[in-house]
Design a protein around this motif. Structure first.
Motif, PDB file in Angstrom:
ATOM      1  N   GLU A 130       0.842  -1.198   0.000  1.00  0.00           N
ATOM      2  CA  GLU A 130       0.000   0.000   0.000  1.00  0.00           C
ATOM      3  C   GLU A 130       0.878   1.250   0.000  1.00  0.00           C
ATOM      4  N   ASN A 136      -2.701  -2.758  -5.646  1.00  0.00           N
ATOM      5  CA  ASN A 136      -3.574  -3.245  -6.721  1.00  0.00           C
ATOM      6  C   ASN A 136      -2.840  -4.137  -7.718  1.00  0.00           C
ATOM      7  N   LYS A 137      -1.521  -4.335  -7.514  1.00  0.00           N
ATOM      8  CA  LYS A 137      -0.749  -5.196  -8.411  1.00  0.00           C
ATOM      9  C   LYS A 137      -0.092  -6.346  -7.656  1.00  0.00           C
TER      10      LYS A 137
END
Length: 226
Positions: A130, A136-137
């Motif tokens: 984060e 998100n990957k």
């Protein structure tokens, strides 16, 4: 202890055929907690050798490498390996990620090797991804990442075992100006927020303002830039 890393009277030579070339001579450096130090100098001056010796990746020919109060020259190879894994976070010029692992598993691997993979470190992995903007990957593999994203994974991996010392070898060399700033900001934030000691070897003068001290390799030693 306020001095996690000390290099004391370091000597280093390399063989060139029948000749022995002196690279470092009576080199000294101390890095305190919360201190971000840069080492600069021309190619071939020995600055990456300084970092490699500080990180126990190669041995000096003389002098002491003192990590958390103990000279690691007296350690066995296994103990040196433990120091590298648990006390030092190393960020290489090339990200050196494991090609077949996804982003999350790059972090998991180093913590499993240290024998510390548990609920607390799982949360740390989530928090680090984060903080470097890659949550998100997490399930993406290396080939799906840009150069800047790979380097951010490498930084998160270096921070994963909560090391006392962070060593970065030309971490911005392959990045554009904006990505370079982003990468060095991440290192500086970890150092100052978490009270780490850090050395960055770099040619990039544009990021030196993030550092607390700048040393130049001069005559096989380090000289503080005024």
């Amino acid at each position: 202890m306020n001095t996690p890393l000390q290099l004391v009277n370091i000597q280093k030579h390399f063989k060139d055929g029948d000749n022995e070339i002196e690279i470092l001579k009576d080199l000294n450096l101390s890095v305190e907690k919360g201190e971000f130090v840069a080492v600069v100098g021309p190619s071939g001056s020995g600055k990456s050798t300084v970092l490699s010796i500080a990180g126990a990746l190669q041995s000096a020919d003389g002098g002491e490498v003192v990590i958390n109060g103990r000279d690691i020259n007296q350690y066995s190879d296994k103990d040196k390996s433990d120091v590298r894994l648990k006390s030092i976070g190393y960020i290489f010029q090339a990200a050196n990620l494991v090609p077949f692992l996804n982003v999350y598993d790059q972090l998991k691997l180093v913590t499993e090797l240290a024998g510390d993979w548990n609920d607390e470190t799982k949360k740390r992995a989530d928090d680090l991804l984060e903080s470097v903007g890659l949550a998100n990957k997490a399930k993406k593999t290396v080939q799906h990442l840009s150069g800047g994203e790979k380097q951010r994974v490498a930084i998160a991996r270096a921070f994963m075992n909560d090391p006392d010392i962070i060593l970065a070898d030309e971490p911005t060399a392959a990045l554009d100006a904006n990505r370079s700033k982003e990468i060095v900001e991440l290192i500086a934030k970890e150092v100052h927020d978490k009270n780490k000691a850090a050395i960055m070897v770099t040619h990039d003068e544009s990021v030196l303002h993030y550092c607390d001290k700048i040393y130049e390799v001069h005559d096989k030693k380090l000289r503080l830039r005024k």
